[in-house]
Design an enzyme around this catalytic site. Structure first.
Site, PDB file in Angstrom:
ATOM      1  N   GLU A 328       0.836  -1.206   0.000  1.00 59.97           N
ATOM      2  CA  GLU A 328       0.000   0.000   0.000  1.00 59.97           C
ATOM      3  C   GLU A 328       0.869   1.253   0.000  1.00 59.97           C
ATOM      4  O   GLU A 328       1.584   1.515   0.960  1.00 59.97           O
ATOM      5  CB  GLU A 328      -0.876  -0.078   1.246  1.00 59.97           C
ATOM      6  CG  GLU A 328      -1.708   1.096   1.602  1.00 59.97           C
ATOM      7  CD  GLU A 328      -2.438   0.817   2.918  1.00 59.97           C
ATOM      8  OE1 GLU A 328      -2.568   1.753   3.716  1.00 59.97           O
ATOM      9  OE2 GLU A 328      -2.861  -0.330   3.148  1.00 59.97           O
ATOM     10  N   CYS A 329       0.861   1.995  -1.079  1.00 56.42           N
ATOM     11  CA  CYS A 329       1.573   3.273  -1.195  1.00 56.42           C
ATOM     12  C   CYS A 329       3.069   3.083  -0.956  1.00 56.42           C
ATOM     13  O   CYS A 329       3.780   2.663  -1.850  1.00 56.42           O
ATOM     14  CB  CYS A 329       0.956   4.312  -0.252  1.00 56.42           C
ATOM     15  SG  CYS A 329       1.334   6.016  -0.720  1.00 56.42           S
TER      16      CYS A 329
END
Length: 465
Positions: A328-329
């Site tokens: 995630e990111c």
């Protein structure tokens, strides 16, 4: 209906950068030092400001967002906080009326009195006009008062106070001082845990706030002025134990620190056992059935991350064996082939997601988002300065709940990666699908990923215009 009462304040401002976080942290610290139980919330998605509030209050900090959390979840969290607290503080997001829904919407829905913090460093009589506008722009908004921030001294504060239509609105002033200035960088404030004097800064601000009309309010005065009733919401549906018996390894250190407490709570409610590890320091992966690489600041630690080949190789072996990974990111950035920084430096990272990531000097993604997984909807947000060019398959895009663009969801073997930050509690069922084996791997996983897709805009109630 059961109603629990507790003094509460929503601390808002006319815009970002006015000093809301400093005031909330100072107020929380002031009352925590006096032995009061202070619960702090942050409106909207934010990983950084809550770290300052947690340090100040000594208690975990959660997000409140009428769109991402939903009204029922916000109601449940406020009601629970009222039962265990002497004071509830809620920091707004951006300006009081910015966004759909805004901090004002939350205040109005739950009857929260609004304290406006205004950076008055470059104004005099206009301070009164701005305070008047914030107070009266929306009828029915409960008003607490106004606090001037970054003033030049006692004379300046007197001038600001005298500009108010209603002198009872005046709750004091904080002068400008390096003793309690909170340093900033590209994603917002510097994390409190990175500063050796973070608590000293909050204490200094609390000491200054203690001399103001707001700071001199004791428990009885707070209850008289800001008493608020929080109704008990209907019982929430039980979370199905879709991850029972599974161990989720979660990256957590200075490079990967964007983790909502509610996300960990959702994994626990799903039956998962969480094991933490550090991509900066550890050379071995914990025994696990899946990995979560959350967001953070890999760009600030790119050299150390690139050099940790033992952990990279351990993760590569588990991926080759089919272990699910949700990146995630910042986690996506770690798995890329290369990371180019804004100053031109380039690092070869872990090469487990084909493609290159480059830091930009302007925001590349910002705003609330939603992602559908096999008929379930995860809500969350996007906030990043990085751009990714990948050869991996794009199997879906999140959808913005307003203006902006969606975020690609990449799949490379058992790895799913995106700049989208989901709030797991918005859909425990969809969350479980991030950490279950892809393909034919048991009843729980059947069809889990194949059904990812974006719904048409017309089917998305609650979108902002």
């Amino acid at each position: 209906m059961s109603v629990t009462r507790c003094p509460a304040l929503l601390v808002a401002a006319p815009a970002s950068g006015q000093g809301k976080t400093t005031v909330v942290s100072a107020l929380a610290r002031l009352h925590a030092r006096a032995g009061r139980r202070v619960s702090v919330f942050k409106v909207g998605p934010d990983f950084i400001d809550p770290a300052w509030h947690e340090l100040a209050s000594g208690r975990p900090v959660e997000q409140l967002d009428l769109w991402i959390n939903g009204e029922a979840d916000c109601a449940a969290r406020l009601h629970a906080a009222a039962a265990r607290s002497d004071l509830i503080l809620v920091e707004g997001v951006m300006g009081l009326f910015d966004g759909q829904p805004s901090a004002a919407d939350l205040a109005q829905r739950f009857g929260l009195p609004v304290l406006a913090v205004i950076d008055a460093g470059a104004m005099a009589g206009s301070f009164g006009a701005l305070a008047f506008g914030l107070r009266h722009y929306r009828p029915g908004l409960r008003w607490a008062g106004v606090l001037a921030n970054r003033t030049a001294g006692a004379g300046h504060a007197d001038m600001l106070r005298d500009s108010l239509n209603d002198i009872d609105d005046w709750l004091g002033a904080l002068p400008r001082s390096p003793a309690w200035t909170l340093p900033e960088r590209h994603l917002g404030l510097t994390l409190a845990g990175e500063l050796g004097d973070a608590l000293a800064r909050i204490d200094a601000a609390a000491d200054a706030l203690a001399t103001t009309p707001l700071g001199r309010l004791d428990s009885a005065a707070l209850a008289r002025r800001f008493d608020t009733g929080f109704a008990a919401p209907p019982p929430a549906a039980p979370v199905p134990p879709l991850l029972a018996g599974r161990r989720i390894a979660v990256a957590r250190d200075a490079a990967f620190c964007f983790i909502y407490p509610s996300n960990l709570a959702t994994l626990a409610a799903l039956g998962a056992q969480v094991e933490f590890f550090s991509p900066l320091a550890d050379t071995r992966l914990p025994a696990c059935d899946a990995v979560w690489l959350p967001g953070g600041y890999p760009e600030l630690h790119a050299g150390r991350l690139a050099a940790n080949r033992p952990l990279r190789d351990a993760l590569a072996a588990r991926i080759a064996a089919g272990m699910p990974v949700w990146a995630e990111c910042g986690g996506l950035m770690l798995l890329a082939d290369t990371l180019s920084l804004a100053d031109g430096d380039e690092y070869r990272l872990w090469g487990l997601l084909p493609g290159a990531v480059a830091m930009q000097r302007r925001l590349a993604g910002l705003g609330p988002q939603r992602l559908r997984l096999d008929g379930h909807e995860l809500r969350g947000h996007s906030f990043h300065y990085a751009a990714c060019v990948s050869r991996a398959e794009v199997i879906a895009h999140s959808e913005p709940a307003g203006r902006g663009h969606g975020e690609a969801v990449y799949r490379h073997g058992p790895v799913l990666a995106s700049f989208f930050h989901p709030r797991f509690a918005s859909s425990p069922e969809a969350t479980a699908r991030l950490f279950l084996p892809r393909g034919n791997a048991g009843a729980h996983a059947a069809g889990a990923i194949a059904g990812i897709g974006a719904a048409p805009a017309a089917a998305l109630p609650g979108s902002a215009a």
